[in-house]
Design a protein around this motif. Structure first.
Motif, short mmCIF file in Angstrom:
data_model
loop_
_atom_site.label_atom_id
_atom_site.label_comp_id
_atom_site.label_asym_id
_atom_site.label_seq_id
_atom_site.Cartn_x
_atom_site.Cartn_y
_atom_site.Cartn_z
N VAL A 72 0.98 -1.20 0.07
CA VAL A 72 -0.07 -0.03 -0.04
C VAL A 72 0.91 1.28 0.02
O VAL A 72 1.67 1.50 0.93
CB VAL A 72 -1.08 0.01 1.21
CG1 VAL A 72 -1.84 1.39 1.25
CG2 VAL A 72 -1.88 -1.17 1.15
N LEU A 73 0.56 2.19 -0.89
CA LEU A 73 1.30 3.48 -1.17
C LEU A 73 0.50 4.40 -0.08
O LEU A 73 -0.89 4.46 -0.59
CB LEU A 73 1.43 3.86 -2.40
CG LEU A 73 1.87 5.32 -2.78
CD1 LEU A 73 3.52 5.67 -2.10
CD2 LEU A 73 1.94 5.93 -3.90
N SER A 74 0.85 4.87 0.71
CA SER A 74 0.00 5.99 1.69
C SER A 74 0.73 7.39 1.52
O SER A 74 1.90 7.57 1.77
CB SER A 74 -0.14 5.22 3.00
OG SER A 74 -0.99 6.36 3.69
N LEU A 75 -0.18 8.28 1.20
CA LEU A 75 0.34 9.74 0.93
C LEU A 75 -0.68 10.39 2.26
O LEU A 75 -1.74 10.36 1.95
CB LEU A 75 0.28 10.28 -0.31
CG LEU A 75 0.95 9.58 -1.44
CD1 LEU A 75 0.44 10.02 -2.79
CD2 LEU A 75 2.23 9.60 -1.19
N GLU A 76 0.08 11.09 2.95
CA GLU A 76 -0.66 11.61 3.93
C GLU A 76 -0.59 13.36 3.89
O GLU A 76 0.64 13.79 3.61
CB GLU A 76 -0.24 11.42 5.62
CG GLU A 76 -0.58 9.86 5.70
CD GLU A 76 0.51 8.83 5.46
OE1 GLU A 76 1.93 9.50 5.12
OE2 GLU A 76 0.37 7.80 5.38
N ALA A 77 -1.50 14.04 4.03
CA ALA A 77 -1.57 15.77 4.44
C ALA A 77 -1.31 15.73 5.88
O ALA A 77 -2.11 15.72 6.86
CB ALA A 77 -2.73 16.27 3.79
N MET A 95 2.63 6.50 -9.21
CA MET A 95 3.55 6.25 -8.35
C MET A 95 3.61 4.79 -7.90
O MET A 95 4.83 4.18 -7.69
CB MET A 95 3.34 7.12 -7.19
CG MET A 95 3.64 8.51 -7.41
SD MET A 95 3.56 9.45 -5.80
CE MET A 95 1.80 10.06 -6.26
N ALA A 96 2.48 4.18 -7.58
CA ALA A 96 2.39 2.83 -7.62
C ALA A 96 3.22 1.79 -8.53
O ALA A 96 3.63 0.90 -8.28
CB ALA A 96 1.12 2.11 -7.41
N MET A 97 2.90 2.01 -9.80
CA MET A 97 3.23 1.26 -10.76
C MET A 97 4.89 1.48 -10.89
O MET A 97 5.59 0.32 -11.14
CB MET A 97 2.81 1.94 -12.21
CG MET A 97 3.23 0.94 -13.31
SD MET A 97 3.25 1.72 -14.99
CE MET A 97 4.51 2.94 -14.97
#
Length: 105
Positions: A72-77, A95-97
């Motif tokens: 899992v790619l997780s991007l947080e603000a 990005m995940a690819m």
């Protein structure tokens, strides 16, 4: 289902690792949460830990790495209000690819 644990971080020492399983809300393996308050009904502890880290919203992209391992790619603000939108999903998928080309285990 929600779970909170600590994860090592080079800068902060430790950060909150929140594992949230909301399979019905994923669209094309992407979960967008623009306000963590909506998670409070699922797990007050998860919301509390995210707030302590300053996380206001996040996006997660499910993908498999080079060896077929689920990731899992997780991007947080953090400490800034960002509204993730569906118009930029192609960037998140890209990005995940790119990450899927590597062994992430």
């Amino acid at each position: 289902e929600c779970a909170v644990s600590a994860a090592p971080d080079e800068i902060r020492g430790q950060v909150v690792k929140a594992t949230i399983v909301l399979t019905k809300e994923y669209k094309d393996n992407i979960l967008i949460i623009n306000n963590i308050d909506i998670l409070e009904s699922k797990s007050q502890k998860v919301c509390e830990m995210l707030r302590k880290q300053g996380v206001l919203s996040f996006i997660q992209v499910k993908f498999k790495d080079k060896n077929g391992i689920d990731c899992v790619l997780s991007l947080e603000a953090v400490n800034k209000k960002i509204a993730w939108d569906e118009y930029n999903l192609h960037y998140y998928r890209l990005m995940a690819m790119l990450l899927s080309k590597f062994d992430l285990s």
